[in-house]
Design an enzyme around this catalytic site. Sequence first.
Site, PDB file in Angstrom:
ATOM      1  N   CYS A 110     155.988  39.842  23.374  1.00  0.00           N
ATOM      2  CA  CYS A 110     155.511  41.161  22.926  1.00  0.00           C
ATOM      3  C   CYS A 110     156.479  41.849  21.972  1.00  0.00           C
ATOM      4  O   CYS A 110     156.091  42.794  21.284  1.00  0.00           O
ATOM      5  CB  CYS A 110     155.222  42.056  24.129  1.00  0.00           C
ATOM      6  SG  CYS A 110     153.891  41.418  25.185  1.00  0.00           S
ATOM      7  N   HIS A 249     155.137  49.159  21.431  1.00  0.00           N
ATOM      8  CA  HIS A 249     154.280  48.061  21.871  1.00  0.00           C
ATOM      9  C   HIS A 249     153.212  48.602  22.809  1.00  0.00           C
ATOM     10  O   HIS A 249     153.508  49.339  23.757  1.00  0.00           O
ATOM     11  CB  HIS A 249     155.113  46.991  22.571  1.00  0.00           C
ATOM     12  CG  HIS A 249     154.283  45.987  23.317  1.00  0.00           C
ATOM     13  ND1 HIS A 249     153.260  45.294  22.730  1.00  0.00           N
ATOM     14  CD2 HIS A 249     154.318  45.600  24.623  1.00  0.00           C
ATOM     15  CE1 HIS A 249     152.697  44.511  23.633  1.00  0.00           C
ATOM     16  NE2 HIS A 249     153.325  44.668  24.781  1.00  0.00           N
ATOM     17  N   ASN A 279     146.455  45.057  25.570  1.00  0.00           N
ATOM     18  CA  ASN A 279     147.773  44.537  25.197  1.00  0.00           C
ATOM     19  C   ASN A 279     147.569  43.235  24.429  1.00  0.00           C
ATOM     20  O   ASN A 279     147.186  42.215  25.004  1.00  0.00           O
ATOM     21  CB  ASN A 279     148.604  44.293  26.458  1.00  0.00           C
ATOM     22  CG  ASN A 279     149.996  43.759  26.160  1.00  0.00           C
ATOM     23  OD1 ASN A 279     150.286  43.287  25.065  1.00  0.00           O
ATOM     24  ND2 ASN A 279     150.864  43.814  27.159  1.00  0.00           N
TER      25      ASN A 279
END
Length: 329
Positions: A110, A249, A279
Amino acid sequence: MPAPAAVLTGLGSWLPTKVLDNHEIAARLDTSDEWIRTRTGIRERRVAGPGESTVDLAVGAGREALAGGSADAVVLATSTPDQPCPASAPQVAARLGLGTAAAFDVNAVCSGFVYALATAAGFIAGGLAERVLVIGADTFTTLIDPGDRTTVPIFGDGAGAVVLRAGDPGEPGAFGPFDLHSEGEHAELLWVEAGGARKRLSEHPADRFLAMQGTAVFRHACARMAESSRTVLERAGWMVGDVDRFVGHQANIRILQATAKQLGMPADAVVANIDRVGNTSAASIPLALADARADGTLVPGHRVLLSAFGAGLTWGSTVLNWPDLGQPS
């Protein structure tokens, strides 16, 4: 004479067409739309369909970012390549018609997009490239146990891309200092245990899915992104109050809000599109940038802070003054 800076000059995004909303998940797992929304901020996400791969998504985002232009290097941030070997970036470059451009993958999960930006900035500063295509692309739903009510609601698939060119450090769009870190002793907090050289998938098929210790990840993410953000702001000579937009993020809306609170930022500085895409791992920051540009949340002159945290553990941050990229197509 100072080394050339990496300057943002193109932006693109690409999402699968299939939408998976919370009600569909709740119909087959022990959860509800309300439970998912209140704990994650997510109401729907995109899922790659049969035959739709990370390279396909990366090509779509890359083509939009290039807008008919070219690049002499491609850095693809992904932890879900089309195959273990070779890297997926050369296939992306070939499909985009970039000839023999340097192309390679970066796997920082990520945090991958921020790591890839820093790598591209290094290429430009070192004279190895004039224009670099940086893509964050993941089909993370391929790593998720379809019966896991903890991870299924969180993750989606997608790709976002930027084009960086060599330019002056003080001009709009120039990326400022970078801050990158890792902490490998906590790898087990968020990992896919089997499928590599240490634990063969054929011998441990049950360990092929993502395992996540959510509470610990939440705590580390907030602390590390806040810490890293303060570092780059200090290096850039910015105060927290100078930041117009915080693009973190997109893992969980509560992580974004908690990080902003730790930094002392107002809630309206936080850029979030997690409600629509979930996500998307390495794709999350460029997808959020593309959405914010399209809806007017980001305008030329905004001072922007980017920060990410992911498996590894890895984390990193950078800053830029948002440039005039013209109207999105």
